[in-house]
Design a protein around this motif. Structure first.
Motif, PDB file in Angstrom:
ATOM      1  N   ARG A 102     -37.194 -65.045  -4.848  1.00 58.86           N
ATOM      2  CA  ARG A 102     -36.745 -66.268  -4.231  1.00 58.86           C
ATOM      3  C   ARG A 102     -37.643 -67.457  -5.710  1.00 58.86           C
ATOM      4  O   ARG A 102     -38.555 -67.142  -6.264  1.00 58.86           O
ATOM      5  CB  ARG A 102     -36.519 -66.804  -3.225  1.00 58.86           C
ATOM      6  CG  ARG A 102     -37.743 -66.468  -2.912  1.00 58.86           C
ATOM      7  CD  ARG A 102     -36.980 -66.562  -1.035  1.00 58.86           C
ATOM      8  NE  ARG A 102     -36.327 -65.250  -0.671  1.00 58.86           N
ATOM      9  CZ  ARG A 102     -35.258 -65.971   0.005  1.00 58.86           C
ATOM     10  NH1 ARG A 102     -34.318 -66.910  -0.197  1.00 58.86           N
ATOM     11  NH2 ARG A 102     -34.269 -64.709   0.591  1.00 58.86           N
ATOM     12  N   CYS A 103     -36.534 -68.536  -5.852  1.00 57.61           N
ATOM     13  CA  CYS A 103     -37.446 -69.735  -6.484  1.00 57.61           C
ATOM     14  C   CYS A 103     -38.373 -70.113  -5.913  1.00 57.61           C
ATOM     15  O   CYS A 103     -38.736 -70.388  -4.856  1.00 57.61           O
ATOM     16  CB  CYS A 103     -36.620 -70.915  -6.939  1.00 57.61           C
ATOM     17  SG  CYS A 103     -37.885 -72.281  -7.270  1.00 57.61           S
ATOM     18  N   LEU A 104     -40.027 -69.579  -6.168  1.00 54.22           N
ATOM     19  CA  LEU A 104     -40.911 -70.145  -4.671  1.00 54.22           C
ATOM     20  C   LEU A 104     -40.563 -72.172  -4.801  1.00 54.22           C
ATOM     21  O   LEU A 104     -41.645 -72.317  -4.183  1.00 54.22           O
ATOM     22  CB  LEU A 104     -42.452 -69.782  -5.772  1.00 54.22           C
ATOM     23  CG  LEU A 104     -42.828 -68.658  -6.166  1.00 54.22           C
ATOM     24  CD1 LEU A 104     -43.923 -68.596  -7.108  1.00 54.22           C
ATOM     25  CD2 LEU A 104     -42.759 -68.356  -4.877  1.00 54.22           C
ATOM     26  N   SER A 105     -39.752 -72.713  -5.908  1.00 54.12           N
ATOM     27  CA  SER A 105     -39.760 -73.805  -5.202  1.00 54.12           C
ATOM     28  C   SER A 105     -38.975 -73.998  -4.813  1.00 54.12           C
ATOM     29  O   SER A 105     -38.953 -75.194  -3.822  1.00 54.12           O
ATOM     30  CB  SER A 105     -39.530 -74.982  -6.649  1.00 54.12           C
ATOM     31  OG  SER A 105     -39.795 -76.636  -6.771  1.00 54.12           O
ATOM     32  N   CYS A 106     -37.316 -74.033  -4.565  1.00 53.52           N
ATOM     33  CA  CYS A 106     -36.620 -74.485  -3.646  1.00 53.52           C
ATOM     34  C   CYS A 106     -36.181 -73.420  -3.209  1.00 53.52           C
ATOM     35  O   CYS A 106     -35.423 -73.211  -1.869  1.00 53.52           O
ATOM     36  CB  CYS A 106     -35.302 -74.838  -4.158  1.00 53.52           C
ATOM     37  SG  CYS A 106     -34.271 -73.494  -5.055  1.00 53.52           S
ATOM     38  N   GLY A 107     -36.800 -72.034  -3.401  1.00 52.12           N
ATOM     39  CA  GLY A 107     -36.231 -70.611  -2.370  1.00 52.12           C
ATOM     40  C   GLY A 107     -34.788 -70.316  -2.211  1.00 52.12           C
ATOM     41  O   GLY A 107     -34.468 -69.197  -1.865  1.00 52.12           O
ATOM     42  N   ARG A 165     -36.224 -72.572 -16.822  1.00 51.01           N
ATOM     43  CA  ARG A 165     -36.158 -73.068 -15.334  1.00 51.01           C
ATOM     44  C   ARG A 165     -34.941 -72.539 -14.161  1.00 51.01           C
ATOM     45  O   ARG A 165     -34.485 -71.508 -15.220  1.00 51.01           O
ATOM     46  CB  ARG A 165     -36.031 -74.698 -15.566  1.00 51.01           C
ATOM     47  CG  ARG A 165     -36.251 -75.970 -16.669  1.00 51.01           C
ATOM     48  CD  ARG A 165     -35.606 -76.780 -17.407  1.00 51.01           C
ATOM     49  NE  ARG A 165     -36.444 -77.307 -18.227  1.00 51.01           N
ATOM     50  CZ  ARG A 165     -37.912 -78.041 -17.594  1.00 51.01           C
ATOM     51  NH1 ARG A 165     -37.688 -78.637 -16.342  1.00 51.01           N
ATOM     52  NH2 ARG A 165     -38.607 -78.768 -18.141  1.00 51.01           N
ATOM     53  N   CYS A 166     -35.448 -72.866 -12.733  1.00 49.87           N
ATOM     54  CA  CYS A 166     -34.522 -72.741 -12.621  1.00 49.87           C
ATOM     55  C   CYS A 166     -33.104 -73.163 -11.904  1.00 49.87           C
ATOM     56  O   CYS A 166     -32.916 -73.966 -12.829  1.00 49.87           O
ATOM     57  CB  CYS A 166     -35.354 -72.950 -10.458  1.00 49.87           C
ATOM     58  SG  CYS A 166     -33.933 -73.126  -9.387  1.00 49.87           S
ATOM     59  N   ARG A 167     -32.342 -72.694 -11.974  1.00 52.14           N
ATOM     60  CA  ARG A 167     -30.519 -73.218 -12.255  1.00 52.14           C
ATOM     61  C   ARG A 167     -30.174 -73.863 -10.800  1.00 52.14           C
ATOM     62  O   ARG A 167     -29.321 -74.764 -12.038  1.00 52.14           O
ATOM     63  CB  ARG A 167     -29.985 -71.601 -12.336  1.00 52.14           C
ATOM     64  CG  ARG A 167     -29.725 -70.996 -12.851  1.00 52.14           C
ATOM     65  CD  ARG A 167     -28.700 -70.255 -12.979  1.00 52.14           C
ATOM     66  NE  ARG A 167     -28.925 -68.350 -11.845  1.00 52.14           N
ATOM     67  CZ  ARG A 167     -27.984 -69.086 -11.331  1.00 52.14           C
ATOM     68  NH1 ARG A 167     -26.508 -69.433 -11.075  1.00 52.14           N
ATOM     69  NH2 ARG A 167     -28.011 -67.668 -10.368  1.00 52.14           N
ATOM     70  N   HIS A 168     -31.599 -73.894  -9.991  1.00 50.69           N
ATOM     71  CA  HIS A 168     -30.807 -74.782  -8.458  1.00 50.69           C
ATOM     72  C   HIS A 168     -31.916 -76.687  -8.643  1.00 50.69           C
ATOM     73  O   HIS A 168     -31.185 -77.444  -8.615  1.00 50.69           O
ATOM     74  CB  HIS A 168     -31.191 -73.946  -7.629  1.00 50.69           C
ATOM     75  CG  HIS A 168     -30.316 -72.964  -8.091  1.00 50.69           C
ATOM     76  ND1 HIS A 168     -29.073 -72.327  -7.768  1.00 50.69           N
ATOM     77  CD2 HIS A 168     -30.827 -71.083  -8.048  1.00 50.69           C
ATOM     78  CE1 HIS A 168     -28.388 -71.358  -7.500  1.00 50.69           C
ATOM     79  NE2 HIS A 168     -29.026 -70.427  -7.295  1.00 50.69           N
ATOM     80  N   CYS A 169     -33.350 -75.905  -8.867  1.00 53.80           N
ATOM     81  CA  CYS A 169     -33.914 -77.021  -8.271  1.00 53.80           C
ATOM     82  C   CYS A 169     -34.513 -77.511  -9.826  1.00 53.80           C
ATOM     83  O   CYS A 169     -35.075 -78.167 -10.164  1.00 53.80           O
ATOM     84  CB  CYS A 169     -35.449 -77.220  -7.617  1.00 53.80           C
ATOM     85  SG  CYS A 169     -36.283 -75.319  -7.454  1.00 53.80           S
ATOM     86  N   LYS A 170     -34.232 -76.805 -10.755  1.00 56.36           N
ATOM     87  CA  LYS A 170     -34.484 -77.144 -12.840  1.00 56.36           C
ATOM     88  C   LYS A 170     -36.398 -76.973 -13.156  1.00 56.36           C
ATOM     89  O   LYS A 170     -36.980 -77.567 -13.828  1.00 56.36           O
ATOM     90  CB  LYS A 170     -33.819 -78.715 -12.867  1.00 56.36           C
ATOM     91  CG  LYS A 170     -32.598 -79.188 -12.926  1.00 56.36           C
ATOM     92  CD  LYS A 170     -31.983 -77.815 -13.170  1.00 56.36           C
ATOM     93  CE  LYS A 170     -30.455 -77.885 -14.076  1.00 56.36           C
ATOM     94  NZ  LYS A 170     -29.563 -76.350 -14.316  1.00 56.36           N
TER      95      LYS A 170
HETATM   96 ZN   LIG Z   1     -35.660 -73.563  -7.554  1.00 55.15          ZN
END
Ligand SMILES: [Zn+2]
Length: 289
Positions: free
Chosen positions: A48-53, A73-78
């Motif tokens: 999972r994304c380490l930033s937004c989970g 970049r993360c697709r969700h939180c960029k």
């Molecule tokens: Zn993210």
């Protein structure tokens, strides 16, 4: 299309496939590099994304390409990812091709690639945490033992260490030792001596137990001879160059701890694939006559 063109196309396709499989393994190695030192499960939960989970989807898991498509970049939180993830995938893909190139489509190549994958993990974990996980070293040593057993079965005692032990003038035994076991002992022994000397006389930790164990595992892979010596000399040389560049650039100060594991890992990867070509070149630099 001529049959030559078809063969050429199949050739390119096979290589692209090998690269992609290697890159997918690299994607798993990223998980191992992050989780193994933290003693987290390597299987669950999924990445999972380490930033937004947010859990990573199919698109995010396509090696190398997903990084390029999503601009890192993360697709969700960029939030941007470290370019290292892609670098590991790219490099692992290339080492999969390297195995094919150096050793052909053989079981030997597959086993060598497994050892190389462990060395890639060791490179990054030692860089980040100054530790070399035992699991990775154990796999490298096991691969060395398996390859040696295979060589012994196909080539016999010409690939073993053989000497005569005279107990009495009438009683002489022939001692046959597998190259991998002697290599392990010599590798570990050499590094224990260096670790002891550097701590005792230079008052600085030159090497840790992790390096000693890794040297033993590489001894199993390369045997106790010039292949191992070349492996060691290349690692020392690369370490010295990196140390000098680091200090010249002001990234590190004199006396800063630079882990030796990453140099051993790089040298090990080169030696596992191309030891037969590298060793004569290295040894001719150091030996006279
Ligand atoms: Zn993210």
């Amino acid at each position: 299309m001529s049959s030559l063109a078809v063969t050429g196309f199949a050739h390119v396709l096979a290589h692209a496939l090998i690269f992609l499989i290697g890159a997918a393994v690299g994607s798993f190695l990223n998980v191992v590099i992050y989780r193994l030192p933290r003693r987290e499960s390597l299987i669950a939960p999924r990445s999972r994304c380490l930033s937004c989970g947010e859990g990573l989807g199919v698109i995010d898991l396509i090696p190398v390409l997903s990084y390029v498509i999503l601009g890192g970049r993360c697709r969700h939180c960029k939030r941007s990812y470290s370019a290292r993830y892609m670098t590991v995938e790219l490099f692992t893909g290339l080492t999969a091709l390297g195995a094919l190139y150096a050793l052909g489509p053989t079981l030997h190549a597959l086993l060598a690639f497994i050892a190389v994958a462990c060395l890639i993990v060791i490179f990054f974990i030692d860089l980040d945490h100054f530790i070399i996980p035992d699991e990775t070293v154990a796999i490298v040593a096991t691969v060395g033992l398996i390859l040696d057993i295979g060589a012994l079965m196909s080539q016999g005692r010409s690939v073993a260490v053989v000497f005569h032990e005279m107990l009495t003038p009438e009683l002489t035994y022939e001692v046959v030792l597998p190259m991998s076991l002697v290599g392990m002992a010599v590798g570990a022994g050499l590094f224990v001596v260096i670790a002891y000397v550097s701590e005792r006389f230079f008052k600085r930790p030159g090497m840790g137990w992790g390096d000693v164990k890794l040297a033993a595992a590489m001894g199993a892979m390369l045997g106790p001879g010039y292949q191992f010596l070349s492996f060691f000399l290349i690692a020392v040389f690369v370490g010295a160059v990196i140390g000098i560049v680091c200090m010249a650039a002001g990234w590190c100060a004199r006396g800063d701890y630079i882990p030796f594991g990453p140099m051993l890992a790089l040298s090990g990867i080169a030696m596992i694939y191309f030891g037969d070509y590298i060793t004569p070149v290295v040894m001719s630099r150091f030996m006279i006559g």
